[in-house]
Design a protein around this motif. Structure first.
Motif, PDB file in Angstrom:
ATOM      1  N   ILE A 122      -4.860   5.452   2.743  1.00 54.97           N
ATOM      2  CA  ILE A 122      -4.951   6.674   1.932  1.00 54.97           C
ATOM      3  C   ILE A 122      -6.421   7.100   1.863  1.00 54.97           C
ATOM      4  N   HIS A 123      -6.718   8.305   2.337  1.00 57.63           N
ATOM      5  CA  HIS A 123      -8.097   8.785   2.422  1.00 57.63           C
ATOM      6  C   HIS A 123      -8.578   9.401   1.109  1.00 57.63           C
ATOM      7  N   GLY A 124      -9.852   9.785   1.087  1.00 62.54           N
ATOM      8  CA  GLY A 124     -10.478  10.342  -0.107  1.00 62.54           C
ATOM      9  C   GLY A 124     -10.408  11.854  -0.179  1.00 62.54           C
ATOM     10  N   ASN A 125     -10.985  12.405  -1.239  1.00 60.21           N
ATOM     11  CA  ASN A 125     -10.915  13.837  -1.536  1.00 60.21           C
ATOM     12  C   ASN A 125     -11.538  14.673  -0.423  1.00 60.21           C
ATOM     13  N   GLY A 126     -10.773  15.657   0.066  1.00 60.88           N
ATOM     14  CA  GLY A 126     -11.264  16.546   1.114  1.00 60.88           C
ATOM     15  C   GLY A 126     -11.298  15.928   2.496  1.00 60.88           C
ATOM     16  N   CYS A 157       4.859  -2.312   1.295  1.00 60.56           N
ATOM     17  CA  CYS A 157       3.783  -2.363   2.287  1.00 60.56           C
ATOM     18  C   CYS A 157       2.482  -2.779   1.617  1.00 60.56           C
ATOM     19  N   ASN A 158       1.511  -3.148   2.430  1.00 60.37           N
ATOM     20  CA  ASN A 158       0.143  -3.300   1.964  1.00 60.37           C
ATOM     21  C   ASN A 158      -0.510  -1.923   1.975  1.00 60.37           C
ATOM     22  N   VAL A 159      -1.502  -1.732   1.117  1.00 58.66           N
ATOM     23  CA  VAL A 159      -2.114  -0.413   0.968  1.00 58.66           C
ATOM     24  C   VAL A 159      -3.633  -0.539   0.993  1.00 58.66           C
ATOM     25  N   VAL A 160      -4.286   0.363   1.729  1.00 58.02           N
ATOM     26  CA  VAL A 160      -5.746   0.484   1.734  1.00 58.02           C
ATOM     27  C   VAL A 160      -6.086   1.890   1.254  1.00 58.02           C
ATOM     28  N   GLY A 192      -8.352   7.967  -2.500  1.00 57.28           N
ATOM     29  CA  GLY A 192      -7.253   7.167  -1.969  1.00 57.28           C
ATOM     30  C   GLY A 192      -7.093   5.861  -2.707  1.00 57.28           C
ATOM     31  N   GLY A 193      -8.207   5.309  -3.203  1.00 56.83           N
ATOM     32  CA  GLY A 193      -8.131   4.103  -4.024  1.00 56.83           C
ATOM     33  C   GLY A 193      -7.443   4.383  -5.354  1.00 56.83           C
ATOM     34  N   ILE A 194      -7.736   5.562  -5.925  1.00 56.81           N
ATOM     35  CA  ILE A 194      -7.057   5.977  -7.156  1.00 56.81           C
ATOM     36  C   ILE A 194      -5.558   6.096  -6.902  1.00 56.81           C
ATOM     37  N   ALA A 248      -8.664  -1.424  -2.621  1.00 57.94           N
ATOM     38  CA  ALA A 248      -9.195  -0.114  -3.021  1.00 57.94           C
ATOM     39  C   ALA A 248     -10.707  -0.171  -3.049  1.00 57.94           C
ATOM     40  N   THR A 249     -11.348   0.742  -2.329  1.00 57.15           N
ATOM     41  CA  THR A 249     -12.805   0.809  -2.336  1.00 57.15           C
ATOM     42  C   THR A 249     -13.267   2.157  -2.878  1.00 57.15           C
ATOM     43  N   GLY A 250     -14.223   2.130  -3.794  1.00 58.44           N
ATOM     44  CA  GLY A 250     -14.806   3.360  -4.327  1.00 58.44           C
ATOM     45  C   GLY A 250     -13.866   4.163  -5.208  1.00 58.44           C
ATOM     46  N   ALA A 251     -13.013   3.489  -5.977  1.00 56.62           N
ATOM     47  CA  ALA A 251     -12.095   4.194  -6.883  1.00 56.62           C
ATOM     48  C   ALA A 251     -12.709   4.291  -8.272  1.00 56.62           C
TER      49      ALA A 251
END
Length: 280
Positions: A59-63, A121-124, A129-131, A149-152
């Motif tokens: 799951i990617h980040g904003n924009g 599933c596993n989730v990254v 995307g971390g949120i 989750a990185t940078g949430a």
């Protein structure tokens, strides 16, 4: 000699087979063979799938878009079924609505997994995307085996976001609000306003996250490291990983380490570290 020749032939055959099936990152996000659209929950979600094995959702980040995971694709596709998706109103996913929330996007992901008939599933997740990964685990816990989750962040203020960034988000949100006639600017404002007023997750809510979680951040992240520590401490089964000399892009500048450690986290049983084990 014959044995060595046979071994060499086998190695070359395997290498050639992998080269033929190795995902082409240049096509990521626009791959006609791997890409699909799904009409779900009033939006048209674009997703791509690669590899085979246990499913991992990115799951990617904003924009952003699924292309943000080009440094992860090859490593994970060797061992996993990789599911990449453009979140609503981003990438190639279409969303004509005016409202947007992290909860809506988490429910979109649940609908996509249902559409793909994936039980869990596993989730990254990276940044927003971390949120979304955290909310997916809270709202649809049966779908998430483990999450990284990185940078949430949990809330939108200067105790979670670097004050410089928080001020910029408010400025950009205000500027874009004056350009709502332009449909492109209107969509950008929808995304920017999301970060200005959301998410609104409490630490108490995170106590209900049942899956093992790897919470990641850079020591110079735009998400204040102390906030990342708060997130990890609030989740019952969690590990904390703060990368040195790193900003928000942990999975870009530390791609090899990120891939290796995250995949090891997915494969190994969670280890509770308490009392005497704290000396290990």
């Amino acid at each position: 000699m014959k044995l060595n020749f046979l071994i060499l032939c086998c190695w070359l055959a395997c290498a050639n087979a992998y080269a033929q099936t190795r995902p082409d990152t240049a096509l990521l996000g626009h791959n006609p063979q791997a890409g699909h659209f799904a009409d779900l929950r009033g939006v048209k979600l674009y997703y791509e799938m690669y590899g085979s094995g246990k499913p991992v959702l990115f799951i990617h980040g904003n924009g952003g878009s699924m292309r943000d995971f080009k440094h992860q694709l090859h490593a994970f596709a060797k061992s996993y079924k990789v599911i990449l998706v453009d979140s609503r109103a981003q990438g190639r996913s279409e969303d004509k609505g005016d409202s947007l929330s992290y909860e809506m996007m988490a429910d979109d992901l649940h609908a996509l997994l249902q559409h793909l008939k994936i039980d869990s599933c596993n989730v990254v997740g990276w940044s927003d995307g971390g949120i979304n990964a955290l909310l997916l685990a809270l709202r649809h816990p049966e779908k998430v085996r483990k999450l990284a989750a990185t940078g949430a962040n949990l809330w939108p203020d200067s105790t979670a976001l670097d004050p410089w960034l928080y001020k910029k988000i408010l400025e950009w949100d205000s500027d874009l609000a004056k350009q709502m006639v332009d449909p492109v600017k209107r969509n950008q404002r929808k995304l920017m306003h999301l970060m200005a007023v959301q998410p609104n997750i409490t630490l108490e809510q995170l106590h209900k996250v049942r899956c093992p979680s790897l919470i990641i951040g850079g020591d110079h992240d735009v998400i204040i490291p102390e906030h990342t520590v708060q997130i990890a401490r609030a989740i019952p089964k969690s590990y904390l990983w703060i990368l040195p000399n790193s900003g928000h892009s942990t999975l870009v500048h530390y791609a090899s380490d990120f891939n290796r450690i995250t995949m090891a986290f997915f494969e190994k049983p969670f280890r509770a570290i308490r009392e005497e084990r704290m000396f290990e």
